[in-house]
Design an enzyme around this catalytic site. Structure first.
Site, PDB file in Angstrom:
ATOM      1  N   CYS A 283       0.807  -1.210   0.000  1.00 40.44           N
ATOM      2  CA  CYS A 283       0.000   0.000   0.000  1.00 40.44           C
ATOM      3  C   CYS A 283       0.848   1.271   0.000  1.00 40.44           C
ATOM      4  CB  CYS A 283      -0.986  -0.001   1.145  1.00 40.44           C
ATOM      5  SG  CYS A 283      -0.254  -0.285   2.738  1.00 40.44           S
TER       6      CYS A 283
ATOM      7  N   ASP B 177      -8.237   5.854  -1.997  1.00 40.24           N
ATOM      8  CA  ASP B 177      -7.367   4.737  -1.618  1.00 40.24           C
ATOM      9  C   ASP B 177      -6.967   3.973  -2.864  1.00 40.24           C
ATOM     10  OD1 ASP B 177      -5.997   2.684  -0.544  1.00 40.24           O
ATOM     11  OD2 ASP B 177      -7.576   2.047   0.857  1.00 40.24           O
TER      12      ASP B 177
ATOM     13  N   HIS C 124      -1.941   0.780   7.272  1.00 36.71           N
ATOM     14  CA  HIS C 124      -2.316   1.048   5.889  1.00 36.71           C
ATOM     15  C   HIS C 124      -1.859   2.465   5.530  1.00 36.71           C
ATOM     16  CE1 HIS C 124      -4.409   0.256   2.248  1.00 36.71           C
ATOM     17  NE2 HIS C 124      -5.313   1.227   2.395  1.00 36.71           N
TER      18      HIS C 124
END
Lengths: 644, 305
Positions: free
Chosen positions: A400, A460, A444
């Site tokens: 991520c 995202d 994250h």
């Protein structure tokens, strides 16, 4: 008196058990030294050899203390104190000469128990310390009553500990608490993991391997959807081509939220992580007590979180944030290092010229991630100087942080203000305690872009490549998840159930035992019916409770004695014996009435006849067949009339 | 005290000089319907004691000298074929007597020993499928020689439990020995003894022993002793419930000998040496203590409730 080898062995075991947990964090040479001294003691006991001379012990002690001082460069502080205590406790074993030394060691062992709680206050530690008590108390009994067998010894020890239980509960509930720990623990007490104020390739994927709990959340009403569980942590602005950092964040311009909705309240129990961040859902509506919100919506507590804390807050899940953001901030959110990643800048600018609105550029970027064969992995390849170029046009494998970083880079290159946000996503629901566990593996990173009319909007990019990461969890989104720790993959059901069970227990432990602070004490006592709680009142009730407990035990203990004395024959006889004892002729406990009377008769011939008479009456009343009341009265009379 | 019993004791004391306590132990054991094991050196009067007791109490007496080649049939008896009547006739062994002296019982093999011990336990013997009752009263005095243990089979602890009491005779004191040396030959003396009571009288006394009263207070005391032996680390094993029963029945007989109809703590203390001490295994460091010292230690450790 020489101490028996069995006693010395169990004393050695006591010291071994209470010092054992310290082996984990003490310097290796101290652990080794203590182990050697313990083994030496066992050897001396086994072979029944003489204890080392005093001068030798003195020498070892002196050398040990000097070595500790040299190791820590000081003789003060918790670490040094505990180390010294360990060494001296083990050395004390080597000079066990009298019963007094043994008693001293028992007290020392009890004291060392406490030091273990400096380092860990978890349930296993507490259970282990209870187990050490189960060794220490029988050992103590062995000193007091050496002739007892193992079984009655264990029974008595168990009874003693059970009797101490109500006292312990009373002390725990009623002892007046002070705000904060009684003494400050130094910074090095915590070596905790968590998010930091910078992000570089690999930092989050490394954190994802940790199963440690970051925090636990319970929602007041309904939990939000999974894709709304974005726990905001550090916000990163500055990029040097490799690492994202926070830069300076102030409180000067308070954030302005408009069109807020979907308010949700919850409480968080945050594990210590030594930083000042508090985690909340985007974006916070009411702040925890004492917390502040920065210009970029981060939550900060006044002090670094170096003890487990609990806070209540609420968030609005839909919002428009800072629609009127200041130009300086927007300018700050478009900076990228010059001369790096030329192909990325070229791509971004081509999108920029193709689309008129910022929203369309964002969508194009997400489509690009989705369609250009990118993959989501915990083991991304190493990247060189133009890391974004290499990632976007080369390997196309990342975690991520790579996606968030590349996305923000693209946006900034296209002139759209954007920034990286790190935090946690999702969590595991524990149905047993009705709360969510958020672990380090839920860490994250995502992006925020500023769009005219909408303010800061969360984007995202990971959701474009691995939607399961958002909808479910990390394990579901990784195709080959071998790199994940065992429990983060898909463990057998009983195992995850067990883990949830244990976590529910430790949550209760944190809440009620470790987190029993003045507020909780106040709430509990009020609920128990105590009015205007004050420490004076608590102390008074505490004393009263303790006195009642002890009185109850005393009553119970005397019950047997009382019952025995209810027998009129025995009472009268004991009175008679007491009178003779006062005259200097006490009866030995094992002496029968007849033998006693004979002895008295020898010593005091004048009283021989009456003493023999009384003894004979007593014997026939106590051991004879069905004595009548007349005999009892006659016996009582005889004792009353008796004169020496 | 019962007049007959008094006479019995006086008569036995005439022959066995300087051993009043051991004589009372033997009598108490007999009255409590138990069996007696005497452990001592040869020549201190074990056999004489048995002889005198049998003679004085008017009991038939048989003596079995245990040797390594002794067979169970030598104790119990054997059936022999009769030519004239053409069938087997049982010839009873020496066990069929009211008083049996099993001399040097540890010399025989375990097989022969167990034949004796079974007979003691059951008061009957089964030979070739036929059960035959032993006489009543039935009393066994076994002797064991503690030295020269080579080639012997000392009775194991579990077998020792079958005897109500185990006593030692010991050397007589100087005065008693003087009398012994200057007096008449023991065998002539025994031959001249007249029985002081019959079997019926002895059985009646045994019944009387069983009716001696034991109060709750006394049971408390016995239990306190048992509990003490089980909880202190001094003993490897505590006393068994069987030992507790033995203690009570011996104390009953002791009370009868003392002319009382109820047991008092002093009776328990008196029989403790004979009944309990040999059933207790002490831990290593006290192996060399004498029975008297151990008894004293046990008695003083338990207060009378």
């Amino acid at each position: 008196m020489k101490l028996s080898s069995a006693l010395v062995h169990s004393l050695t075991l006591c010291i071994f058990m209470v010092t054992l947990p310290h082996a984990e964090h003490l310097p290796l040479w101290i652990t080794g030294l203590c182990a050697m001294l313990l083994l030496w003691r066992v050897y001396l006991t086994q072979t029944n050899s003489a204890l080392p001379k005093r001068w030798l012990l003195f020498l070892i002690t002196l050398t040990g203390v000097a070595a500790i001082a040299a190791h820590y460069h000081t003789l003060f502080g918790r670490e040094v104190g505990v180390t010294l205590l360990m060494l001296l406790a083990v050395l004390k074993l080597l000079e066990l000469r009298a019963q007094r030394d043994a008693m001293g060691l028992i007290y020392l062992a009890c004291f060392v128990i406490i030091t273990n709680f400096f380092y860990s206050q978890s349930i296993p530690t507490a259970l282990f310390m209870c187990a050490t008590l189960l060794v220490i108390v029988p050992t103590w009994l062995r000193i007091q009553a050496p002739s007892l067998n193992l079984k009655p010894q264990a029974r008595i020890a168990g009874t003693l500990l059970l009797q101490a239980l109500p006292l312990m509960l009373l002390l725990f509930i009623l002892f007046p608490r002070v705000q904060g720990p009684l003494w400050g623990l130094p910074q090095d007490a915590y070596n905790s993991t968590g998010l930091s104020d910078s992000m570089s390739p690999g930092s989050l994927s490394k954190l994802s391997l940790s199963e440690a709990v970051a925090f636990r959340v319970s929602y007041a009403d309904k939990a939000p959807r999974r894709d709304q569980m974005y726990w905001r942590g550090p916000v990163l602005w500055n990029y040097d081509g490799r690492t994202w950092t926070r830069g300076t964040t102030g409180y000067s311009n308070p954030p302005r939220f408009t069109d807020t909705g979907q308010n949700i309240s919850y409480s968080v129990i945050l594990e210590p992580h030594n930083k000042r961040w508090l985690y909340g859902l985007d974006t916070a509506a009411t702040l925890p007590n004492g917390a502040r919100m920065s210009t970029d919506f981060q939550l900060f507590s006044a002090e670094p979180v170096n003890a487990r804390i609990r806070y209540e807050m609420s968030s609005n899940l839909s919002y428009h944030a800072n629609v009127d953001e200041s130009p300086s901030q927007l300018h700050r959110a478009t900076g990228i290092p010059a001369r790096l990643n030329p192909r990325t800048i070229e791509l971004a600018q081509s999108w920029r010229s193709a689309h008129s609105s910022d929203q369309e550029v964002v969508d194009t970027a997400l489509r690009y991630f989705n369609q250009q064969n990118f993959s989501y992995t915990l083991e991304p390849p190493l990247l060189g100087e133009n890391s974004v170029d290499e990632f976007l046009f080369g390997e196309r494998k990342g975690f991520c942080e790579h996606y968030a970083s590349a996305f923000v880079y693209l946006m900034r290159a296209a002139g759209i203000p954007s920034r990286v946000v790190t935090g946690y996503l999702g969590g595991e629901f524990n149905a047993l305690g009705n709360y969510y566990i958020v672990r380090q593996s839920d860490a994250h990173a995502w992006a925020e872009v500023w769009l005219a009319g909408q303010g800061w909007v969360r984007v995202d990019p990971t959701a474009a490549i691995a939607p399961e990461r958002v909808a479910r969890n990390l394990a579901a989104s990784l195709k080959d998840n071998a790199a994940l720790p065992f429990m983060a993959r898909n463990p057998p059901q009983w195992m995850s159930k067990l883990r949830l069970n244990l976590d529910a227990w430790s949550n209760q432990w944190n809440l009620w035992v470790l987190g029993y602070n003045p507020e909780r004490q106040f709430a509990l006592l009020t609920r128990l019916g105590m009015e205007d709680v004050s420490w004076q009142k608590m102390a008074r009730n505490l004393m009263l409770g303790l006195a009642l407990c002890i009185a109850a035990y005393a009553l119970f203990m005397f019950k047997h004695q009382l019952q025995r004395h209810r027998d009129p024959v025995q009472t009268t006889w004991l009175k008679f014996c007491a009178r003779l004892a006062k005259a200097g002729l006490p009866r030995a406990g094992h002496e029968g009435a007849r033998d006693y009377a004979e002895r008295i008769a020898q010593a005091r011939p004048a009283a021989a006849a009456s003493v023999r008479d009384i003894a004979a009456r007593y014997v026939s009343l106590r051991y004879g067949r069905m004595p009548g009341t007349a005999e009892l009265i006659a016996f009582k009379d005889a004792v009353r009339m008796f004169k020496l | 005290m019962n007049h007959t019993l008094h006479n019995v004791i006086r008569q036995v004391e005439q022959v066995i000089v300087g051993k009043p306590l051991q004589i009372r132990y033997a009598l108490a054991c007999l009255l409590a319907r138990g069996h007696l094991l005497i452990e001592d050196l040869p020549g201190v009067g074990k056999t004489t004691l048995a002889h005198v007791l049998a003679r004085t109490l008017g009991m038939q007496f048989q003596r079995i000298q245990f040797t390594s080649d002794l067979l169970p049939a030598d104790i119990l008896g054997v059936s022999v074929y009769q030519r004239d009547s053409a069938d087997f006739k049982f010839h009873p062994g020496p066990i069929f007597a009211q008083m049996v002296l099993a001399d040097e019982v540890n010399r025989a093999t375990p097989k022969a020993q167990s034949a004796l011990l079974e007979a003691m336990e059951e008061q009957q013997v089964t030979i070739e499928g036929v059960t035959r009752a032993l006489p009543n009263p039935f009393f066994v005095i076994a002797t064991q020689n503690p030295i020269h243990q080579i080639g012997t089979f000392p009775l194991p602890e579990s077998q020792l439990d079958r005897f109500l009491m185990r006593i030692e005779l010991g050397y007589p004191d100087a005065q008693a020995e003087r009398g012994l040396l200057s007096g008449l030959d023991r065998r002539d003396l025994i031959a001249r003894l007249a029985p002081q009571m019959g079997s019926a009288e002895l059985l009646a006394l045994q019944l009387q022993v069983r009716q001696i009263h034991v109060s709750d207070a006394l049971l408390d005391y016995v239990q306190a002793i048992l509990k003490h032996t089980r909880t202190t680390a001094r003993y490897v094993h505590g006393l068994s419930p069987r030992a507790g029963l033995a203690l009570l029945s011996a104390a009953r007989a002791w009370a009868l000998l003392d002319g009382r109809n109820a047991v008092i703590p002093e009776d328990i203390q008196a029989v403790l040496t004979g009944v309990a001490i040999h059933r207790l295994q002490t831990t290593q460091d006290s192996q060399n203590s004498s029975a008297e010292a151990l008894t004293h230690e046990l008695i003083t450790a338990v207060p009378i409730p």
